[in-house]
Design a protein around this motif. Structure first.
Motif, short mmCIF file in Angstrom:
data_model
loop_
_atom_site.label_atom_id
_atom_site.label_comp_id
_atom_site.label_asym_id
_atom_site.label_seq_id
_atom_site.Cartn_x
_atom_site.Cartn_y
_atom_site.Cartn_z
N GLY A 38 35.30 27.31 28.61
CA GLY A 38 34.95 28.65 28.16
C GLY A 38 34.59 29.54 29.33
O GLY A 38 34.09 29.07 30.36
N HIS A 39 34.87 30.83 29.16
CA HIS A 39 34.60 31.80 30.22
C HIS A 39 34.48 33.20 29.61
O HIS A 39 34.80 33.40 28.45
N ILE A 40 34.01 34.14 30.42
CA ILE A 40 33.84 35.51 29.96
C ILE A 40 35.21 36.17 29.82
O ILE A 40 36.07 36.04 30.70
N VAL A 41 35.41 36.86 28.72
CA VAL A 41 36.65 37.60 28.47
C VAL A 41 36.88 38.57 29.64
O VAL A 41 36.00 39.34 30.01
N GLY A 42 38.07 38.51 30.22
CA GLY A 42 38.42 39.44 31.29
C GLY A 42 38.11 38.95 32.69
O GLY A 42 38.49 39.58 33.67
N ALA A 43 37.42 37.81 32.81
CA ALA A 43 37.11 37.29 34.14
C ALA A 43 38.35 36.67 34.77
O ALA A 43 39.24 36.19 34.07
N LYS A 44 38.40 36.69 36.08
CA LYS A 44 39.50 36.08 36.84
C LYS A 44 39.00 34.73 37.34
O LYS A 44 37.87 34.62 37.82
N HIS A 45 39.84 33.71 37.25
CA HIS A 45 39.43 32.37 37.69
C HIS A 45 39.99 32.07 39.07
O HIS A 45 41.19 31.98 39.26
N ILE A 46 39.09 31.93 40.04
CA ILE A 46 39.46 31.48 41.38
C ILE A 46 38.42 30.43 41.80
O ILE A 46 37.30 30.79 42.17
N PRO A 47 38.76 29.14 41.69
CA PRO A 47 37.78 28.12 42.09
C PRO A 47 37.29 28.34 43.53
O PRO A 47 38.06 28.81 44.38
N LEU A 48 36.04 28.04 43.76
CA LEU A 48 35.42 28.29 45.07
C LEU A 48 36.27 27.76 46.22
O LEU A 48 36.45 28.43 47.23
N GLY A 49 36.84 26.56 46.06
CA GLY A 49 37.65 25.95 47.12
C GLY A 49 38.93 26.71 47.45
O GLY A 49 39.52 26.50 48.50
N GLN A 50 39.35 27.60 46.55
CA GLN A 50 40.59 28.38 46.77
C GLN A 50 40.30 29.82 47.18
O GLN A 50 41.23 30.59 47.45
N LEU A 51 39.03 30.19 47.23
CA LEU A 51 38.66 31.59 47.40
C LEU A 51 39.26 32.24 48.65
O LEU A 51 39.85 33.32 48.57
N MET A 52 39.14 31.59 49.80
CA MET A 52 39.61 32.21 51.04
C MET A 52 41.12 32.38 51.07
O MET A 52 41.62 33.36 51.61
#
Length: 105
Positions: A38-52
């Protein structure tokens, strides 16, 4: 461990802003299995390890709310992004403090 976080917001303030119809740039840095729970509607998913490696997906000029389960990974993400010149806000308390089911998917 103390993070140098420029700005903070709590989940209730995020709910209030979303309910006014504000279009927020939100990035969820949790792992894929957490995102699928589950996540907030409209949020973008970028796992911390992929952020850079995925910085190109974010607008450095736009305020970006960063969130995780408790607020610690998002704090680290905010520090990393802030060093690169991004306008970030850490959601303190994280998604474990999120209570609004209407904005959840």
């Amino acid at each position: 461990m103390a993070f140098k976080i420029p700005k903070e917001i709590n989940p209730q303030q995020v709910v209030e802003r979303l309910k006014t119809g504000e279009s927020l740039m939100m990035v969820d840095v949790r792992e894929p299995v957490e995102w699928m729970d589950g996540h907030i509607v409209g949020a973008k998913h970028i796992p911390l390890g992929q952020l850079m490696e995925r910085l190109g997906e974010l607008d450095p000029k736009r305020e970006t709310l960063v969130m995780c389960r408790s607020g610690s990974r998002s704090g680290l993400a905010c520090e990393m992004l802030s060093e690169k010149g991004y306008n970030v806000v850490n959601m303190t308390g994280g998604l474990s403090a999120w209570t609004d089911e209407s904005l959840w998917e």
